[in-house]
Design a protein around this motif. Structure first.
Motif, mmCIF file in Angstrom:
data_model
loop_
_atom_site.group_PDB
_atom_site.id
_atom_site.type_symbol
_atom_site.label_atom_id
_atom_site.label_comp_id
_atom_site.label_asym_id
_atom_site.label_seq_id
_atom_site.Cartn_x
_atom_site.Cartn_y
_atom_site.Cartn_z
ATOM 1 N N VAL A 1 0.820 -1.209 0.000
ATOM 2 C CA VAL A 1 0.000 0.000 0.000
ATOM 3 C C VAL A 1 0.855 1.262 0.000
ATOM 4 C CG1 VAL A 1 -1.575 1.363 1.422
ATOM 5 C CG2 VAL A 1 -2.049 -1.051 1.029
ATOM 6 N N VAL A 2 1.933 1.276 0.773
ATOM 7 C CA VAL A 2 2.735 2.504 0.905
ATOM 8 C C VAL A 2 3.859 2.599 -0.113
ATOM 9 C CG1 VAL A 2 2.215 2.666 3.371
ATOM 10 C CG2 VAL A 2 4.310 1.504 2.637
ATOM 11 N N ASP A 3 4.159 1.514 -0.802
ATOM 12 C CA ASP A 3 5.295 1.511 -1.729
ATOM 13 C C ASP A 3 5.221 2.622 -2.790
ATOM 14 O OD1 ASP A 3 7.747 0.112 -2.868
ATOM 15 O OD2 ASP A 3 6.385 0.032 -4.579
ATOM 16 N N PRO A 4 4.048 2.932 -3.374
ATOM 17 C CA PRO A 4 4.012 3.975 -4.405
ATOM 18 C C PRO A 4 4.464 5.353 -3.925
ATOM 19 C CG PRO A 4 2.005 2.665 -4.468
ATOM 20 C CD PRO A 4 2.727 2.285 -3.217
ATOM 21 N N PHE A 5 4.479 5.573 -2.620
ATOM 22 C CA PHE A 5 4.807 6.886 -2.086
ATOM 23 C C PHE A 5 6.252 7.013 -1.608
ATOM 24 C CE2 PHE A 5 0.304 6.008 -1.231
ATOM 25 C CZ PHE A 5 -0.289 7.069 -1.909
ATOM 26 N N GLN A 6 7.003 5.914 -1.552
ATOM 27 C CA GLN A 6 8.299 5.955 -0.888
ATOM 28 C C GLN A 6 9.318 6.820 -1.625
ATOM 29 O OE1 GLN A 6 9.991 2.583 1.187
ATOM 30 N NE2 GLN A 6 8.174 1.361 0.766
ATOM 31 N N GLY A 7 9.316 6.798 -2.961
ATOM 32 C CA GLY A 7 10.279 7.596 -3.711
ATOM 33 C C GLY A 7 10.117 9.077 -3.465
ATOM 34 N N GLU A 8 8.890 9.574 -3.554
ATOM 35 C CA GLU A 8 8.683 11.004 -3.354
ATOM 36 C C GLU A 8 8.870 11.392 -1.894
ATOM 37 O OE1 GLU A 8 4.652 12.656 -3.314
ATOM 38 O OE2 GLU A 8 3.946 10.767 -4.167
ATOM 39 N N LEU A 9 8.544 10.506 -0.960
ATOM 40 C CA LEU A 9 8.783 10.795 0.453
ATOM 41 C C LEU A 9 10.273 10.964 0.726
ATOM 42 C CD1 LEU A 9 6.308 8.405 2.331
ATOM 43 C CD2 LEU A 9 6.320 10.913 2.439
ATOM 44 N N HIS A 10 11.080 10.097 0.115
ATOM 45 C CA HIS A 10 12.525 10.186 0.335
ATOM 46 C C HIS A 10 13.080 11.484 -0.247
ATOM 47 C CE1 HIS A 10 16.819 9.212 0.187
ATOM 48 N NE2 HIS A 10 16.555 8.346 1.153
ATOM 49 N N ALA A 11 12.635 11.866 -1.438
ATOM 50 C CA ALA A 11 13.101 13.113 -2.041
ATOM 51 C C ALA A 11 12.692 14.312 -1.192
ATOM 52 C CB ALA A 11 12.554 13.245 -3.458
ATOM 53 N N TYR A 12 11.498 14.260 -0.626
ATOM 54 C CA TYR A 12 11.037 15.343 0.251
ATOM 55 C C TYR A 12 11.921 15.446 1.494
ATOM 56 C CZ TYR A 12 8.115 17.561 3.844
ATOM 57 O OH TYR A 12 7.642 18.353 4.871
ATOM 58 N N CYS A 13 12.196 14.319 2.125
ATOM 59 C CA CYS A 13 13.031 14.333 3.327
ATOM 60 C C CYS A 13 14.447 14.804 2.999
ATOM 61 C CB CYS A 13 13.056 12.949 3.976
ATOM 62 S SG CYS A 13 11.463 12.438 4.672
ATOM 63 N N TYR A 14 14.951 14.451 1.824
ATOM 64 C CA TYR A 14 16.269 14.934 1.405
ATOM 65 C C TYR A 14 16.258 16.452 1.254
ATOM 66 C CZ TYR A 14 20.133 16.140 -1.702
ATOM 67 O OH TYR A 14 21.222 16.756 -2.258
ATOM 68 N N ARG A 15 15.222 16.993 0.608
ATOM 69 C CA ARG A 15 15.150 18.443 0.461
ATOM 70 C C ARG A 15 15.072 19.124 1.829
ATOM 71 N NH1 ARG A 15 10.908 16.796 -3.006
ATOM 72 N NH2 ARG A 15 11.429 16.819 -5.231
ATOM 73 N N MET A 16 14.339 18.526 2.743
ATOM 74 C CA MET A 16 14.197 19.088 4.081
ATOM 75 C C MET A 16 15.520 19.068 4.840
ATOM 76 S SD MET A 16 11.132 20.210 5.181
ATOM 77 C CE MET A 16 11.080 19.871 6.949
ATOM 78 N N LEU A 17 16.283 17.980 4.707
ATOM 79 C CA LEU A 17 17.419 17.733 5.581
ATOM 80 C C LEU A 17 18.770 17.924 4.911
ATOM 81 C CD1 LEU A 17 15.947 14.496 7.215
ATOM 82 C CD2 LEU A 17 15.913 16.815 8.170
ATOM 83 N N GLY A 18 18.827 17.906 3.578
ATOM 84 C CA GLY A 18 20.084 18.070 2.867
ATOM 85 C C GLY A 18 21.005 16.876 2.945
ATOM 86 N N SER A 19 20.527 15.775 3.479
ATOM 87 C CA SER A 19 21.358 14.589 3.707
ATOM 88 C C SER A 19 20.607 13.343 3.287
ATOM 89 C CB SER A 19 21.727 14.486 5.195
ATOM 90 O OG SER A 19 22.206 13.201 5.514
ATOM 91 N N VAL A 20 21.237 12.544 2.444
ATOM 92 C CA VAL A 20 20.627 11.282 2.026
ATOM 93 C C VAL A 20 20.488 10.339 3.211
ATOM 94 C CG1 VAL A 20 20.925 9.247 0.567
ATOM 95 C CG2 VAL A 20 21.472 11.505 -0.341
ATOM 96 N N HIS A 21 21.513 10.280 4.055
ATOM 97 C CA HIS A 21 21.478 9.358 5.186
ATOM 98 C C HIS A 21 20.393 9.765 6.186
ATOM 99 C CE1 HIS A 21 25.552 8.717 3.528
ATOM 100 N NE2 HIS A 21 25.322 7.465 3.869
#
Length: 331
Positions: free
Chosen positions: A30-50
């Protein structure tokens, strides 16, 4: 913008019910379709991939624990972003001051709490998201976003990059529409002076694939031939060169030329073209006589303008494997 109505509509009601009943495999589907954009959002927020990795993992853990309370008639995308935003804000609140690498601090401002930027591999984005997210994942944009407070970052990204309404963002942040609109105005006022104008910066999409491939070929060949004149000729007059985490940078053709001749071009190099942050990039390999092979040195991310290369950010601690680059190259 990704509208989750079509995504949710495609989720089988039995699958959703199974997930809410505690089926972990159904939840993952159910949540898999959203994981890519969620990760990109968190990267923009935090500036860190890790840090983005950690934020997304914690988001999914918290979503799993609360999934029995998710209202199927509501927006799953907005619900997941609410959780992700709260996690990112917690990470930002827990940070001490960490400086941006080299000249990127010029964009992000020296008087804010900002994180080390890391390069972002486009493979984390699906094909649709790569098109939508192209400009908003570029280094200059992500660096500039780090000037903002945590809530300003969230409001700007949720409203202007991801397309949520002011009402949705207010619900996600437990605040009012007026407060969201005010935060967005403040974010725009801080952000706009730090970003290149459309006439200053040409993206790879604007240049076209053929032009970018030709530039990449000529740039790599010049480095491998230690041809400093050609390298410098491809730079704009006010080009910048930095090597995070080394706190040193060079501005202008002459300074970059002197630096290259003083050290880098005394070594043998091989360059492998790739992409990072939706920009032209190279995995750079320096000759290592002890291993009789070219070994990874840095991931160079280039900012292009129509009149040449405007900036090179050489990430010396980049994860080559994450960018699909080989661990070494033969002679």
């Amino acid at each position: 913008m990704c509208d989750d109505r079509s995504v949710v509509a495609s989720i089988d009601s039995a699958l959703l019910s199974a997930a809410q009943a505690g089926d972990s495999d159904a939840f993952a589907a159910v949540v898999d379709p959203f994981q890519g954009e969620l990760h990109a959002y968190c990267y923009r927020m935090l500036g860190s991939v890790h840090d983005a990795d950690d934020a997304v993992q914690e988001t999914l853990v918290r979503a799993w624990r609360a999934f029995d309370r998710f209202e199927p008639r509501g927006s799953m995308r907005a619900w997941l972003y609410r959780i992700a935003t709260n996690r990112c804000l917690s990470i930002l609140n827990g940070r001490g001051r960490r400086e941006l690498p080299a000249d990127l601090e010029r964009i992000a401002g020296g008087d804010t709490e900002i994180s080390w930027l890391e390069p972002y591999t486009d493979e984390r984005l699906g094909p649709e998201q790569r098109t939508v997210a192209r400009e908003s994942i570029e280094l200059s944009f992500v660096a500039a976003v780090q000037r903002l407070t945590g809530r300003q970052r969230a409001v700007l990204l949720l409203r202007e990059v991801l397309g949520f309404t002011a009402r949705e963002v207010a619900d996600q942040l437990d605040t009012t529409v007026a407060a969201v609109n005010s935060a967005l105005q403040r974010a725009r006022a801080v952000l706009d002076p730090g970003l290149p104008t459309a006439t200053q910066q040409a993206t790879m999409r604007q240049m076209g694939d053929t032009a970018v491939r030709d530039l990449a070929r000529r740039y790599a060949q010049a480095w491998e031939a230690a041809d400093v004149d050609t390298i410098v000729s491809m730079l704009v007059e006010d080009a910048r060169y930095s090597m995070p985490p080394v706190p040193t940078w060079f501005t202008g053709r002459k300074a970059i030329c002197d630096f290259l001749l003083s050290g880098p071009l005394t070594c043998g190099w091989r360059f492998v073209a790739t992409e990072a942050n939706s920009q032209l990039a190279f995995g750079t390999y320096r000759w290592d006589s002890d291993h009789a092979a070219y070994r990874p040195c840095g991931l160079d991310v280039l900012t292009l303008r129509r009149d040449g290369i405007a900036e090179v950010v050489s990430f010396l601690e980049a994860d080559f494997a994450a960018h699909g680059l080989p661990p070494s190259l033969p002679n």
